[in-house]
Write a protein that holds these residues in place. Sequence first.
Motif, PDB file in Angstrom:
ATOM      1  N   GLY A   1       0.745  -1.261  -0.081  1.00 38.08           N
ATOM      2  CA  GLY A   1      -0.118  -0.113  -0.070  1.00 38.08           C
ATOM      3  C   GLY A   1       0.814   1.295  -0.118  1.00 38.08           C
ATOM      4  O   GLY A   1       2.116   1.199   0.148  1.00 38.08           O
ATOM      5  N   GLY A   2       0.396   2.508  -0.082  1.00 40.34           N
ATOM      6  CA  GLY A   2       0.899   3.602   0.082  1.00 40.34           C
ATOM      7  C   GLY A   2       1.634   3.964  -1.327  1.00 40.34           C
ATOM      8  O   GLY A   2       2.477   4.930  -1.210  1.00 40.34           O
ATOM      9  N   LEU A   3       1.289   3.682  -2.175  1.00 41.86           N
ATOM     10  CA  LEU A   3       2.101   3.923  -3.702  1.00 41.86           C
ATOM     11  C   LEU A   3       0.672   4.323  -4.526  1.00 41.86           C
ATOM     12  O   LEU A   3      -0.289   4.141  -4.259  1.00 41.86           O
ATOM     13  CB  LEU A   3       2.687   2.587  -4.274  1.00 41.86           C
ATOM     14  N   SER A   4       1.448   4.975  -5.435  1.00 40.12           N
ATOM     15  CA  SER A   4       0.486   5.587  -6.586  1.00 40.12           C
ATOM     16  C   SER A   4      -0.514   6.838  -5.830  1.00 40.12           C
ATOM     17  O   SER A   4      -1.474   6.980  -5.903  1.00 40.12           O
ATOM     18  CB  SER A   4      -0.571   4.592  -7.219  1.00 40.12           C
ATOM     19  N   VAL A   5       0.340   7.456  -4.893  1.00 38.08           N
ATOM     20  CA  VAL A   5      -0.186   8.563  -4.205  1.00 38.08           C
ATOM     21  C   VAL A   5       0.459   9.825  -4.349  1.00 38.08           C
ATOM     22  O   VAL A   5       0.484  10.824  -3.715  1.00 38.08           O
ATOM     23  CB  VAL A   5      -0.447   8.278  -2.586  1.00 38.08           C
ATOM     24  N   GLY A   6       1.123   9.879  -5.718  1.00 35.57           N
ATOM     25  CA  GLY A   6       1.726  11.172  -6.095  1.00 35.57           C
ATOM     26  C   GLY A   6       3.141  11.263  -6.371  1.00 35.57           C
ATOM     27  O   GLY A   6       3.685  12.005  -6.719  1.00 35.57           O
ATOM     28  N   GLU A   7       3.772  10.102  -5.741  1.00 33.96           N
ATOM     29  CA  GLU A   7       5.193   9.631  -6.070  1.00 33.96           C
ATOM     30  C   GLU A   7       5.725   9.520  -7.726  1.00 33.96           C
ATOM     31  O   GLU A   7       4.767   8.861  -8.213  1.00 33.96           O
ATOM     32  CB  GLU A   7       5.613   8.566  -5.062  1.00 33.96           C
ATOM     33  N   PRO A   8       7.080   9.854  -7.972  1.00 30.82           N
ATOM     34  CA  PRO A   8       7.327   9.581  -9.289  1.00 30.82           C
ATOM     35  C   PRO A   8       7.232   8.057  -9.417  1.00 30.82           C
ATOM     36  O   PRO A   8       7.384   7.203  -8.504  1.00 30.82           O
ATOM     37  CB  PRO A   8       8.797  10.287  -9.317  1.00 30.82           C
TER      38      PRO A   8
END
Length: 377
Positions: free
Chosen positions: A221-228
């Motif tokens: 979880g916690g990915l695809s939340v605005g990080e490159p």
Amino acid sequence: MFSYTLQKTATDCGARAGQIETAHGVIQTPIFMPVGTLGTVKGVHQRELAEDIRAQIILGNTYHLYLRPGLDVLEGAGGLHAFNGWKKPILTDSGGYQVYSLSGQRKITEEGVTFRSHIDGSKHFFSPERAIDIQRSIGADIIMAFDECPPYPCDYRYAKDSMHMTHRWLKRCMAQMGATSGRYGYEQTLFPIVQGSTYPDLRRASAETIAEAGQPGNAIGGLSVGEPAEDMYETTELVCGILPKEKPRYLMGVGTPDNILECIALGVDMFDCVLPTRNARHGMLYTAQGVINIKNAKWKEDFSPIDEHTPCFASQQYSKAYVRHLMHTKELLGPQIASLHNLSFYLWLVGEARKHILEGDFLPWKNQMVKQMQRRL
């Protein structure tokens, strides 16, 4: 019943083909799971999902289903499968991400999260135990552990504290799973979630903790939340190198077709995302040749099918010119056709990925397909 069989791993990358068995049917991986937040994939009948899109599993959302239609209705119907008429597997997000997205409308403590409904402002409380109980009532085959999804970017201390709280909440989720049983006579399976933002040492520690929990499957979880995208890929590769090979890996909320292909190559088995239907409603269509903005004037007299490669009837029966006409006249059928096509394309794409993994030529196929997916036609 829940089991996972790893059938083949690529020799030149981490891509895997496998099979998940649940009480509501078999899922062949890698797989994309259409998002049915409120018990429905927007604008799509269950028969279309099963027969035309060829979905093998869909998602429901704990937060939204808890608010509407509510647990009394779902339990009265006999669970979400009976309520919405979907006979295949269902996975439910625990609601942690939705609570995170409420921002100023929620308060997080060790005990759980107090939040206000986005519908009427009413006050509610989710603890790890409550999130499990709600998902028991919904009747999902795969239940997600209650976690905190930290924002991006966030400082190291916040990410670390959040990760440790997610781990403590996991213990409570596991205890509640062990202390309760499903309402509908079939097994429900818990997936814990790796957190730690984009900090490698935190992600490594979280992946190790989640692996040690010994659950039948695991999520990132916690990915695809605005990080490159590069950070997403690096984090995914790190975590997949730690999570057990004999269990399925679910990357939550990802993503575009090229994101999915790259993460399959890193060892991910399961994906979900709202993009295919959300973008469809705005006229963005994914095809094997690239991405189409169907509203553009260039498609006004293009009478060729949307995409001959995509097996869905909507993709082959309707022309680009016709779908463009429907979009410009704001006919409801336009977004519906676009949604059917995009979802069918996503399922076709992961099906092709699986085929190439089994045939032993996934990596060169993936590299070529990623180039095509990044084209704007």
